[in-house]
Design a protein around this motif. Structure first.
Motif, PDB file in Angstrom:
ATOM      1  N   ALA A   1     -21.210  61.642-107.461  1.00 54.50           N
ATOM      2  CA  ALA A   1     -21.556  61.986-106.084  1.00 54.50           C
ATOM      3  C   ALA A   1     -20.289  62.420-105.353  1.00 54.50           C
ATOM      4  O   ALA A   1     -19.292  61.693-105.330  1.00 54.50           O
ATOM      5  CB  ALA A   1     -22.195  60.791-105.382  1.00 54.50           C
ATOM      6  N   VAL A   2     -20.349  63.618-104.774  1.00 59.64           N
ATOM      7  CA  VAL A   2     -19.191  64.228-104.114  1.00 59.64           C
ATOM      8  C   VAL A   2     -19.592  64.609-102.690  1.00 59.64           C
ATOM      9  O   VAL A   2     -20.726  65.049-102.460  1.00 59.64           O
ATOM     10  CB  VAL A   2     -18.735  65.490-104.892  1.00 59.64           C
ATOM     11  N   PRO A   3     -18.694  64.449-101.709  1.00 58.47           N
ATOM     12  CA  PRO A   3     -19.043  64.837-100.338  1.00 58.47           C
ATOM     13  C   PRO A   3     -19.490  66.297-100.264  1.00 58.47           C
ATOM     14  O   PRO A   3     -18.928  67.167-100.945  1.00 58.47           O
ATOM     15  CB  PRO A   3     -17.732  64.630 -99.561  1.00 58.47           C
ATOM     16  N   ARG A   4     -20.517  66.537 -99.468  1.00 57.87           N
ATOM     17  CA  ARG A   4     -21.007  67.896 -99.275  1.00 57.87           C
ATOM     18  C   ARG A   4     -19.875  68.767 -98.714  1.00 57.87           C
ATOM     19  O   ARG A   4     -19.141  68.354 -97.826  1.00 57.87           O
ATOM     20  CB  ARG A   4     -22.174  67.890 -98.292  1.00 57.87           C
TER      21      ARG A   4
ATOM     22  N   VAL B   1      -9.575  63.571-101.657  1.00 58.08           N
ATOM     23  CA  VAL B   1     -10.913  62.968-101.594  1.00 58.08           C
ATOM     24  C   VAL B   1     -11.485  62.787-102.997  1.00 58.08           C
ATOM     25  O   VAL B   1     -12.010  61.723-103.341  1.00 58.08           O
ATOM     26  CB  VAL B   1     -11.864  63.833-100.734  1.00 58.08           C
ATOM     27  N   VAL B   2     -11.376  63.821-103.837  1.00 58.43           N
ATOM     28  CA  VAL B   2     -11.939  63.756-105.189  1.00 58.43           C
ATOM     29  C   VAL B   2     -11.206  62.714-106.034  1.00 58.43           C
ATOM     30  O   VAL B   2     -11.805  62.084-106.913  1.00 58.43           O
ATOM     31  CB  VAL B   2     -11.897  65.142-105.857  1.00 58.43           C
TER      32      VAL B   2
ATOM     33  N   GLN C   1     -20.843  60.029 -98.503  1.00 61.76           N
ATOM     34  CA  GLN C   1     -21.420  60.904 -97.477  1.00 61.76           C
ATOM     35  C   GLN C   1     -20.476  61.069 -96.287  1.00 61.76           C
ATOM     36  O   GLN C   1     -20.437  62.128 -95.648  1.00 61.76           O
ATOM     37  CB  GLN C   1     -22.762  60.329 -97.014  1.00 61.76           C
ATOM     38  N   GLU C   2     -19.690  60.025 -96.011  1.00 65.09           N
ATOM     39  CA  GLU C   2     -18.722  60.088 -94.908  1.00 65.09           C
ATOM     40  C   GLU C   2     -17.426  60.795 -95.304  1.00 65.09           C
ATOM     41  O   GLU C   2     -16.501  60.899 -94.502  1.00 65.09           O
ATOM     42  CB  GLU C   2     -18.403  58.676 -94.413  1.00 65.09           C
ATOM     43  N   GLY C   3     -17.345  61.256 -96.560  1.00 69.52           N
ATOM     44  CA  GLY C   3     -16.173  62.004 -96.990  1.00 69.52           C
ATOM     45  C   GLY C   3     -14.996  61.156 -97.408  1.00 69.52           C
ATOM     46  O   GLY C   3     -13.863  61.649 -97.475  1.00 69.52           O
TER      47      GLY C   3
ATOM     48  N   ASP D   1     -26.852  62.966 -98.207  1.00 71.34           N
ATOM     49  CA  ASP D   1     -26.295  64.307 -98.021  1.00 71.34           C
ATOM     50  C   ASP D   1     -24.985  64.429 -98.799  1.00 71.34           C
ATOM     51  O   ASP D   1     -23.888  64.473 -98.227  1.00 71.34           O
ATOM     52  CB  ASP D   1     -26.072  64.573 -96.530  1.00 71.34           C
ATOM     53  N   VAL D   2     -25.118  64.446-100.114  1.00 67.86           N
ATOM     54  CA  VAL D   2     -23.975  64.581-101.015  1.00 67.86           C
ATOM     55  C   VAL D   2     -24.366  65.550-102.125  1.00 67.86           C
ATOM     56  O   VAL D   2     -25.544  65.863-102.309  1.00 67.86           O
ATOM     57  CB  VAL D   2     -23.573  63.218-101.631  1.00 67.86           C
TER      58      VAL D   2
END
Length: 318
Positions: free
Chosen positions: A171-174, A195-196, A240-242, A262-263
């Motif tokens: 799961a990765v931030p949109r 982030v990743v 989802q919050e990044g 939302d990811v």
């Protein structure tokens, strides 16, 4: 020797601890210890070796443990059968499962079950796999829905019904697109790279944790753990919050019917998660438990997972 003593012995034998067994049975620890001592006096032999950290079954204890399983299963089967003769009896199915399973899989299965058995009550325990197994051994659950990789070898005495399987996904931030990324360090700019490389891990037993960590080491060699959670939902909310990325089973990304976090989800090379319903064998062919298992299987077949992207190039080497 009474059935009450036998149930206490059975719970203690599998918990290997008076403290754990007292929580499972809802009895005070001193009372539990007294009952075991009285049982040992009644049968004339020691059933446990009492070590500092845990209890170990003696040879006599191992023998009684095997017999206790047969006796208690037979008694439970008799009680279940007798209830079938009592018209209007309100049956109760006590189910233990992770919150994501209880939230997505169970309501749909229970909706189908209620059409056949409107008087049946479902008692849902949202609990970790280890606790669900303890409650199952303590006869406080009639069913536990668990991933096969969380089932101890000692649980093979329960009947297993496969109900669902789903892939593990990253799961990765949109907004962070990994579709063309071969190397995180070379192909992603800050702050996406940071982030990743920030991972959120689900604290779910040492074996599962080691498997996920080994995967991260191969795919994201510069990763660091920024958070550990006890539920997949919290991990996905953080993604989802990044804040970072997380490896989760795809089903956990579902919020409800036709809704998901939302990811962006990327398929991984990890083996799919297999969910099974563990049930004492005496319930498998008795209603409403048999229909409950059937509806769980049917619901699992009908569930639509959220959209999953193919594994990006950075995973291709696995």
């Amino acid at each position: 020797m009474t059935l009450h003593q036998l149930r206490i012995f059975w719970a203690v034998a599998h918990a290997r601890s008076f403290t754990k067994a007292s929580k499972v049975l809802g009895l005070a620890q001193p009372s539990l210890s007294q009952q075991i001592s009285k049982l040992e006096d009644d049968v004339g032999t020691q059933l446990f070796n009492r070590n500092r950290n845990e209890l170990e079954l003696t040879d006599a204890g191992i023998f009684l443990s095997r017999k206790a399983e047969l006796i208690l299963s037979s008694v439970d089967e008799t009680l279940v059968g007798l209830k079938e003769f009592a018209e209007g009896t309100r049956g109760v199915i006590a189910v233990g499962a992770l919150s994501s399973i209880a939230r997505i899989l169970l309501p749909r299965a229970m909706h189908r079950l209620s059409a056949e058995f409107p008087e049946v009550e479902v008692d849902i325990h949202e609990t970790a796999p280890a606790e669900a197994l303890e409650l199952l051994y303590g006869r406080r659950l009639t069913m536990a829905i668990l991933a096969t990789d969380s089932i101890a070898s000692s649980s093979v005495s329960f009947h297993q019904t496969e109900v669902f399987s789903d892939p593990y996904v990253l799961a990765v931030p949109r907004g962070i697109d990994l579709a063309q990324v071969n190397d995180v360090e070379a192909d992603l700019a800050e702050p996406d790279r940071a982030v990743v490389n920030s991972t959120i891990q689900f604290n779910f037993g040492s074996q599962h944790k080691r498997r996920i960590e080994a995967w991260y080491q191969k795919v994201l060699p510069h990763y660091r753990v920024i958070g550990q959670t006890r539920t997949y939902e919290v991990a996905l909310s953080m993604v989802q919050e990044g804040l970072g990325v997380a490896v989760v089973p795809a089903l956990t990304a579902c919020v409800g019917a036709d809704q998901s976090y939302d990811v962006t989800l990327y398929r991984t090379s990890l083996p799919d998660r297999r969910l099974v319903a563990l049930t004492p064998s005496q319930y498998v062919r008795v209603e409403p438990f048999a229909s409950c298992l059937r509806h769980l299987r049917e619901t699992g077949d009908d569930i639509a997972l959220p959209h999953i992207e193919p594994g990006p190039p950075l995973m291709k080497a696995l």
